[in-house]
Write an enzyme that holds these catalytic residues in place. Structure first.
Site, mmCIF file in Angstrom:
data_model
loop_
_atom_site.group_PDB
_atom_site.id
_atom_site.type_symbol
_atom_site.label_atom_id
_atom_site.label_comp_id
_atom_site.label_asym_id
_atom_site.label_seq_id
_atom_site.Cartn_x
_atom_site.Cartn_y
_atom_site.Cartn_z
ATOM 1 N N GLU A 230 6.777 -129.042 -27.265
ATOM 2 C CA GLU A 230 6.192 -128.653 -25.967
ATOM 3 C C GLU A 230 4.735 -129.068 -26.026
ATOM 4 O OE1 GLU A 230 7.754 -127.516 -23.473
ATOM 5 O OE2 GLU A 230 9.399 -126.234 -24.093
ATOM 6 N N CYS A 264 -1.010 -125.581 -20.143
ATOM 7 C CA CYS A 264 -0.395 -126.916 -20.201
ATOM 8 C C CYS A 264 0.128 -127.343 -18.835
ATOM 9 C CB CYS A 264 0.729 -126.922 -21.234
ATOM 10 S SG CYS A 264 1.937 -125.632 -20.950
HETATM 11 P P1 NAP Z 1 -3.194 -128.169 -31.354
HETATM 12 O O1 NAP Z 1 -4.555 -128.418 -31.799
HETATM 13 O O2 NAP Z 1 -2.238 -129.273 -31.318
HETATM 14 O O3 NAP Z 1 -2.647 -126.988 -32.269
HETATM 15 C C1 NAP Z 1 -1.355 -126.443 -32.086
HETATM 16 C C2 NAP Z 1 -0.865 -125.911 -33.404
HETATM 17 O O4 NAP Z 1 -0.606 -127.004 -34.265
HETATM 18 C C3 NAP Z 1 -1.861 -125.020 -34.137
HETATM 19 O O5 NAP Z 1 -1.156 -124.026 -34.820
HETATM 20 C C4 NAP Z 1 -2.515 -125.990 -35.116
HETATM 21 O O6 NAP Z 1 -3.022 -125.328 -36.224
HETATM 22 C C5 NAP Z 1 -1.319 -126.831 -35.482
HETATM 23 N N1 NAP Z 1 -1.603 -128.166 -35.965
HETATM 24 C C6 NAP Z 1 -2.378 -129.101 -35.406
HETATM 25 N N2 NAP Z 1 -2.324 -130.242 -36.107
HETATM 26 C C7 NAP Z 1 -1.504 -130.017 -37.159
HETATM 27 C C8 NAP Z 1 -1.067 -130.783 -38.251
HETATM 28 N N3 NAP Z 1 -1.444 -132.043 -38.422
HETATM 29 N N4 NAP Z 1 -0.238 -130.214 -39.159
HETATM 30 C C9 NAP Z 1 0.164 -128.946 -39.012
HETATM 31 N N5 NAP Z 1 -0.209 -128.164 -37.987
HETATM 32 C C10 NAP Z 1 -1.039 -128.686 -37.071
HETATM 33 O O7 NAP Z 1 -3.149 -127.552 -29.900
HETATM 34 P P2 NAP Z 1 -3.996 -126.355 -29.337
HETATM 35 O O8 NAP Z 1 -5.370 -126.836 -29.118
HETATM 36 O O9 NAP Z 1 -3.789 -125.141 -30.173
HETATM 37 O O10 NAP Z 1 -3.248 -126.088 -27.951
HETATM 38 C C11 NAP Z 1 -3.533 -126.786 -26.807
HETATM 39 C C12 NAP Z 1 -2.488 -127.829 -26.524
HETATM 40 O O11 NAP Z 1 -1.197 -127.218 -26.460
HETATM 41 C C13 NAP Z 1 -2.669 -128.473 -25.184
HETATM 42 O O12 NAP Z 1 -2.447 -129.849 -25.299
HETATM 43 C C14 NAP Z 1 -1.617 -127.813 -24.320
HETATM 44 O O13 NAP Z 1 -1.238 -128.545 -23.196
HETATM 45 C C15 NAP Z 1 -0.508 -127.657 -25.291
HETATM 46 N N6 NAP Z 1 0.435 -126.645 -24.823
HETATM 47 C C16 NAP Z 1 1.660 -127.037 -24.381
HETATM 48 C C17 NAP Z 1 2.544 -126.102 -23.878
HETATM 49 C C18 NAP Z 1 3.910 -126.490 -23.384
HETATM 50 O O14 NAP Z 1 4.724 -125.596 -23.211
HETATM 51 N N7 NAP Z 1 4.198 -127.743 -23.161
HETATM 52 C C19 NAP Z 1 2.173 -124.770 -23.825
HETATM 53 C C20 NAP Z 1 0.905 -124.412 -24.278
HETATM 54 C C21 NAP Z 1 0.040 -125.369 -24.772
HETATM 55 P P3 NAP Z 1 -4.616 -125.125 -36.461
HETATM 56 O O15 NAP Z 1 -5.089 -124.170 -35.450
HETATM 57 O O16 NAP Z 1 -4.691 -124.580 -37.845
HETATM 58 O O17 NAP Z 1 -5.233 -126.491 -36.348
#
Ligand code: NAP
Length: 454
Positions: A230, A264
């Site tokens: 997602e 999102c």
């Molecule tokens: P993010 O930076 O991608 O982080 C999401 C999760 O992934 C966090 O737990 C992060 O941990 C972890 N993570 C990131 N890179 C990783 C890696 N290389 N290896 C392992 N874990 C990793 O996203 P965010 O800033 O938290 O959230 C915002 C994004 O989520 C936006 O793009 C939004 O659109 C999307 N989103 C989508 C939906 C949907 O349903 N489609 C819903 C909500 C949000 P850390 O915090 O430790 O880095």
């Protein structure tokens, strides 16, 4: 030596807590517990598993203020929105309590056999990697159906909401789930690689950015494990010439500003037909002026800080770059720590970050078009595919566009939103797989074909 995780209140700037990452040995113990629990849990009667959902719902409802306060402290969500998020999790628990038995019942299929059907069996331990923007909802949306289907789960939550992550594990335990059904792992990115490689882990669900999605999906596919993604979106919100702004302007505005723009499925691109453009802009500016901005703990507050200062900096770069290449700044675009002033940008065009990328904050990007055809063309000019919405009095004619929309959702005269009864998910770089509804509970099961002759 491993680092620690520090959580910080984005509004006050104060450090909240410091947590230690778990060691590789502790990680192994947790996976062992999840596996042992799975062996029993998978054979628990579905009725028993579903009944626990009602205990979760009750707990969430009883302690909603405590959970909401924590969420607001960790990521700055206005308190009324935090409370609403907890209530929605409870609603979801009640939804699956009522429907899981029906969703997971054997699906009889008539064939040449004496009896043939699909049996929906659990897979094992499922890993969830979750974001901070809806710290409770994203996790419960994954966990409630996944556990009810007979799996166990481990969670790696976003670091800045570690307090929420730990409390969510407590909720499952307090509600009466066997220990090991749901565990929060305080692990870093490298340890996640180890988790995905572990043969006890059967699949991965990630909600987050495109970058994280690619990394996790690559690691999962290298192990031939299923992933559900997602990811981000830049939903188009079409305002056609006959849009009923008296009736829908509040919804249109909320579609961009709720959760301080960090959703999102937010309306990240307002595509407005020129016939109604001036009226729309007047109403938008007036709504922005009336927005109650401030302390997220104040129940009057509608919009507050972003979840972290670096997010405000990233957003500023996207807006500045868009202005540099021709977008016009109508208002906003100042920042202070994690606060980003709500912003209106006009003259937004393909090629600009405000059009091509996901802007994760309160930025209204306006794209003026000459007519309906151009509006739909602009809407689909995107590499994202989470959802589109259109506002028009002629909803019958909007129906003819349904098959042209390539996104995971198309809402006519409403904002794109999630509802436990409806599937939720994206296409293109917004990800794949579906959560919520019957589709959601069937994502992490083995659709086993059973064929019986006498
Ligand atoms: P993010 O930076 O991608 O982080 C999401 C999760 O992934 C966090 O737990 C992060 O941990 C972890 N993570 C990131 N890179 C990783 C890696 N290389 N290896 C392992 N874990 C990793 O996203 P965010 O800033 O938290 O959230 C915002 C994004 O989520 C936006 O793009 C939004 O659109 C999307 N989103 C989508 C939906 C949907 O349903 N489609 C819903 C909500 C949000 P850390 O915090 O430790 O880095």
């Amino acid at each position: 030596m491993k680092k620690t995780i520090k959580t910080q209140n984005p509004y006050s700037g104060k450090t909240l807590e410091t947590y230690k990452y778990i060691s590789d040995k502790e990680l192994d113990e947790k996976l062992a517990l999840a596996q042992t629990t799975f062996e029993e849990w998978r054979h628990t009667e579905l009725e028993e598993r579903s009944a626990l959902l009602l205990d979760v719902a009750e707990l969430l409802e009883t302690k909603k203020r405590t959970y909401a306060d924590l969420m607001t402290a960790e990521m700055g969500k206005p308190i009324t929105q935090s409370i609403a998020e907890i209530e929605k999790c409870a609603l979801l628990a009640r939804f699956y309590a009522k429907n899981a038995e029906n969703f997971l019942a054997d699906a009889i299929i008539e064939t040449d056999a004496h009896e043939s059907f699909i049996s929906y069996d659990p897979l094992g331990i499922i890993l969830a990697v979750m974001p901070w923007n809806y710290p409770f909802w994203q996790v419960f949306r994954f966990a409630l159906p996944t556990l009810t289907a007979g799996n166990t789960a481990v969670l790696k939550h976003a670091s800045n909401v570690t307090g929420c992550a730990l409390v969510i594990q407590d909720i499952f335990e307090e509600a009466g789930y066997p220990k090991g059904c749901f565990q929060t792992l305080l692990v870093d990115h490298d340890q996640i690689e180890t988790v995905i490689k572990d043969e006890r882990i059967k699949a991965v669900s990630l909600t987050g950015s495109e970058k994280a999605g690619k990394s996790i999906a690559e690691q999962a596919s290298a192990q031939l494990k299923k992933s559900l993604l997602e990811l981000g979106g830049n939903n188009a919100c079409l305002i056609l010439g006959d849009a009923d702004l008296d009736k829908y302007m509040d919804t249109i505005f909320k579609a961009r500003m709720q959760n301080t723009g960090q959703s999102c499925i937010a309306a990240k691109r307002y595509i407005v037909v020129e016939e109604i453009y001036d009226e729309f802009m007047e109403r938008l500016k007036s709504k922005l002026k009336k927005l109650k901005i401030g302390d997220p703990t104040n129940p009057e507050t509608e919009l507050s800080v972003l979840a972290r200062p670096d997010l405000a900096e990233d957003l500023k770069k996207q807006v500045d770059k868009s202005i540099e290449i021709g977008a016009e700044l109508i208002s906003g675009n100042t920042m202070d720590g994690a606060y980003f002033e709500p912003t209106i940008l006009t003259n937004v065009k393909p090629g600009m970050p405000a059009f091509d990328e996901e802007t994760f904050g309160p930025v209204a990007s306006i794209i003026k078009v000459k007519d309906e055809d151009e509006a739909y063309k602009m809407a689909s000019t995107s590499k994202f595919g989470l959802g589109s919405m259109v506002f028009t009095k002629d909803f019958e004619s909007a129906r003819y566009r349904i098959s042209d929309i390539e996104d995971g959702a198309f809402f006519i005269n409403d904002m794109v939103k999630s509802d436990p009864r409806l599937p939720f998910g994206g296409t293109k770089i917004s990800g794949y797989g579906r959560e919520l509804s019957k589709e959601g509970i069937l994502e992490f099961v083995n659709n086993k074909t059973v064929y019986i002759n006498k």
